[in-house]
Design a protein around this motif. Sequence first.
Motif, PDB file in Angstrom:
ATOM      1  N   PRO A   1       0.866  -1.362   0.047  1.00 21.61           N
ATOM      2  CA  PRO A   1      -0.038  -0.082  -0.027  1.00 21.61           C
ATOM      3  C   PRO A   1       0.897   1.306  -0.149  1.00 21.61           C
ATOM      4  O   PRO A   1       1.872   1.092   0.753  1.00 21.61           O
ATOM      5  CB  PRO A   1      -0.863  -0.146   1.307  1.00 21.61           C
ATOM      6  CG  PRO A   1      -0.669  -1.668   1.782  1.00 21.61           C
ATOM      7  CD  PRO A   1       0.710  -2.104   1.214  1.00 21.61           C
ATOM      8  N   GLU A   2       0.459   2.291  -0.740  1.00 22.18           N
ATOM      9  CA  GLU A   2       1.304   3.419  -0.723  1.00 22.18           C
ATOM     10  C   GLU A   2       1.572   4.080   0.662  1.00 22.18           C
ATOM     11  O   GLU A   2       2.790   4.661   0.812  1.00 22.18           O
ATOM     12  CB  GLU A   2       0.690   4.532  -1.661  1.00 22.18           C
ATOM     13  CG  GLU A   2       0.785   4.274  -3.075  1.00 22.18           C
ATOM     14  CD  GLU A   2       0.116   5.399  -3.849  1.00 22.18           C
ATOM     15  OE1 GLU A   2      -0.376   6.462  -3.482  1.00 22.18           O
ATOM     16  OE2 GLU A   2      -0.177   5.097  -5.094  1.00 22.18           O
ATOM     17  N   GLY A   3       0.750   3.727   1.675  1.00 19.55           N
ATOM     18  CA  GLY A   3       0.726   4.412   3.127  1.00 19.55           C
ATOM     19  C   GLY A   3       1.559   3.412   3.810  1.00 19.55           C
ATOM     20  O   GLY A   3       1.857   3.943   5.163  1.00 19.55           O
ATOM     21  N   ALA A   4       2.024   2.426   3.491  1.00 20.83           N
ATOM     22  CA  ALA A   4       2.672   1.363   4.433  1.00 20.83           C
ATOM     23  C   ALA A   4       3.809   1.918   4.914  1.00 20.83           C
ATOM     24  O   ALA A   4       4.748   2.707   4.436  1.00 20.83           O
ATOM     25  CB  ALA A   4       3.184   0.085   3.564  1.00 20.83           C
ATOM     26  N   ALA A   5       3.988   1.820   6.355  1.00 23.48           N
ATOM     27  CA  ALA A   5       5.041   2.027   7.032  1.00 23.48           C
ATOM     28  C   ALA A   5       6.368   2.029   6.643  1.00 23.48           C
ATOM     29  O   ALA A   5       6.700   0.650   6.279  1.00 23.48           O
ATOM     30  CB  ALA A   5       4.940   1.804   8.557  1.00 23.48           C
ATOM     31  N   GLY A   6       7.326   2.826   6.651  1.00 23.09           N
ATOM     32  CA  GLY A   6       8.944   2.525   6.123  1.00 23.09           C
ATOM     33  C   GLY A   6       9.770   3.559   6.991  1.00 23.09           C
ATOM     34  O   GLY A   6       9.149   4.220   8.013  1.00 23.09           O
ATOM     35  N   LEU A   7      10.806   3.815   6.728  1.00 25.74           N
ATOM     36  CA  LEU A   7      11.678   4.637   7.213  1.00 25.74           C
ATOM     37  C   LEU A   7      12.216   5.984   6.460  1.00 25.74           C
ATOM     38  O   LEU A   7      12.483   5.791   5.443  1.00 25.74           O
ATOM     39  CB  LEU A   7      12.933   3.855   7.546  1.00 25.74           C
ATOM     40  CG  LEU A   7      12.649   2.610   8.303  1.00 25.74           C
ATOM     41  CD1 LEU A   7      14.184   1.872   8.368  1.00 25.74           C
ATOM     42  CD2 LEU A   7      12.483   2.853   9.856  1.00 25.74           C
ATOM     43  N   GLU A   8      12.206   6.982   7.550  1.00 24.51           N
ATOM     44  CA  GLU A   8      12.690   8.322   6.746  1.00 24.51           C
ATOM     45  C   GLU A   8      14.009   8.344   7.423  1.00 24.51           C
ATOM     46  O   GLU A   8      14.215   8.413   8.665  1.00 24.51           O
ATOM     47  CB  GLU A   8      11.647   9.282   7.250  1.00 24.51           C
ATOM     48  CG  GLU A   8      12.243  10.767   6.614  1.00 24.51           C
ATOM     49  CD  GLU A   8      11.190  11.751   6.979  1.00 24.51           C
ATOM     50  OE1 GLU A   8      10.348  12.009   6.003  1.00 24.51           O
ATOM     51  OE2 GLU A   8      11.229  12.592   7.868  1.00 24.51           O
ATOM     52  N   CYS A   9      15.054   9.091   6.642  1.00 28.03           N
ATOM     53  CA  CYS A   9      16.517   8.984   6.953  1.00 28.03           C
ATOM     54  C   CYS A   9      16.796  10.267   6.728  1.00 28.03           C
ATOM     55  O   CYS A   9      16.632  11.050   5.509  1.00 28.03           O
ATOM     56  CB  CYS A   9      17.519   8.101   6.393  1.00 28.03           C
ATOM     57  SG  CYS A   9      16.819   6.327   5.912  1.00 28.03           S
TER      58      CYS A   9
END
Length: 721
Positions: A104-112
């Motif tokens: 899903p486009e909103g799936a949780a990921g990481l921002e660095c």
Amino acid sequence: MNLTDTRIDRAADLAPTDTITQSAGCPPESRATIDSPDSATDPISDTPAAPSPTPRRIDVVRPGMQTTVQDWPGRIGYWHIGVPPSGPMDDLSFRLGNRVLGNPEGAAGLECTLGGPALRFSEPTWVCVTGAVADVRVDGVPVEQWRTVEVPAGGVLDVGAIRGPGMRTYILVAGGIEVTEFLGSASTFTLGKFGGGSGAPLRADEALTLGAPSTRLAPAVPMADQPAFAHRWELAVTEGPHGAPEFFTRDDFDTIIGTDYEVHFNSDRTGVRLIGPKPEWARTDGGEAGLHPSNIHDNAYTVGALDFTGDTPILLGPDGPSLGGFVCPVTVVAADRWKLGQLTPGDKVRFVPIRSEHAAPAAELGVRRRACFGTVLSAGRDGDDGILRRTEVDDETGVTYRRQGDDGVLVEYGTLTLDLGLRARVHALHQHLLAIGRRGVIELTPGIRSLQIRVDPAVLPIPRLLDLLAEAEAQLPNSDQLVVPSRTVHLPLSWDDPSTREAITRYMHGVRADAPWCPWNIEFIRRMNGLPAVEDVYKTVFDAEYLVLGLGDVYLGAPVATPTDPRHRLVTTKYNPARTWTPENAVGIGGAYLCIYGMEGPGGYQFVGRTTQVWNHRARPTGTAGPGVDRFPTDSETPWLLRYFDRIRWHPVEAEELLDLRADFAAGKVDITTENGDFRLADYRKFLAENADSISEFRALQADAFAEERQSWRTAGELTD
């Protein structure tokens, strides 16, 4: 809904959640896999992954400089109580990475930020690293960004320092990252200490659980869709909400859209500070809202607004404040807000005005969002100074509809004065919109004399919203008959608390030592209000009853309140520039308003002391709220203490006693004393009439002191005519 001599039940605040769109530009399927011909070509895997007997996980070998878990669109539905959406600051890079992984486009990921982490994967896992250019390696072997890459079991994905241009890199993982949601989102809000599982950036040796991987992958994000990074940026903006000639001069506005601003080093997810020319201003001051012409009665901000805090321009980010008292001349359109996440200190920024109907839909992920499209699509600006429509409510009160980007409207009642009757009118409109539950409305956030309405323009276009609001005005009852629940809440106040003294000292050392309010804010308040001694400031504050008019004034349920008795309204101005640090639960006065700061962060109100927490970090609700509701549909426990129209009464405590109370409160051992009651506008207006003479005498004395202080500022060069 009938307000005539009736009590407004809080249950009426609950709009049906199935009628609420989740996010501006975010269609209902945004949290489900989107199958788009633009998102993937030549799938490299369409076979379901075999289920694992143990949860798939990531072990953090090195956390990176500032790596956080984010999801999109973030924490929607809580703007009215000071909870920002958070989410990826560059949503374009984030969503594109999820799309090619089949997430899903909103799936949780990481921002660095600035530099990424080193992560070890327990099982073979497909990843995609997007955003600003960085050195990316798998087990020491360089790999490309914007491509799906498989990390083997036990393998390490290492994302190094960002080489620029750009500021942030994103790590998306097949299946997404699974953490416990807080207020309906996994996004980390570090200032609020929640989201992302721990409420903090990643730490070494931390483990993250992964969701089930997708059955469909694509080799790469198409080159045409990848965003373009630079050291000079053009941001497409719309005029408003606060334009010329009301607040800025015509020359000011021409300067704003004709200047290359520079990104200041003191920028983060709350806002991007800019270096640029000082406005001339169309006003000499902000009246009851404060001494500086940038001051206005508090209203709701929007992400992407160019906020002038005094003479300092700041682009408000996804962790920014929801409510404040400064003017915003232009707003970055929703489709261009991803660029805020890539602005780097020293970069140049040019604002390009476009007609609002020319803004690309925020839901798009293709070519129209990738670069600086403003100059291409610009066909002149709207040319309406941010005013969409004006009408008359009655013979005495008008309503102004101001543009807030391409996805919002700010409804303002009356003139630039503090009038509780105007707040009553705002309340009536707020309740009406909640009751009808119109699809496409994202957020409803009341201010002092305004109501911000954020929409998904694909579902509810702004012209249709304006028609809906016109229809609503015809149906609203006479606000003079307003009766609303109004508790009296008794709170401790440590007068002139040592923590606030420390904040002033930090400000003098790090920001500005020669400010008129330094070194002692309370003496400045005395001087501005013409009081004989600082003891009179003390007496006025503790005698006053403060009516809560808004929440989220500097985050997390922080109230903006004003004394019900005008003779207790101490008027002052706000810091210019603003503070970079304010202690949690400091109490301050700005304009005619009092605020309790919900958490540590920037701020501008003049300190009088500190109190206990107004936000309970022990509460862990996970429900989803509709726009502008005061509680969760499924859970009566909420993290925020105060409600609209509560009355705050102070009692004095020593600084050491307050520290003990704060520790007890944090442990859940303190009960706040409250008394139930009502606020009746008709009774309040009767009180004003009976005390009109003494109120006028107080205001005259206050106005003389205000004018004297303004003249001293003019002499010192702080103000110009």
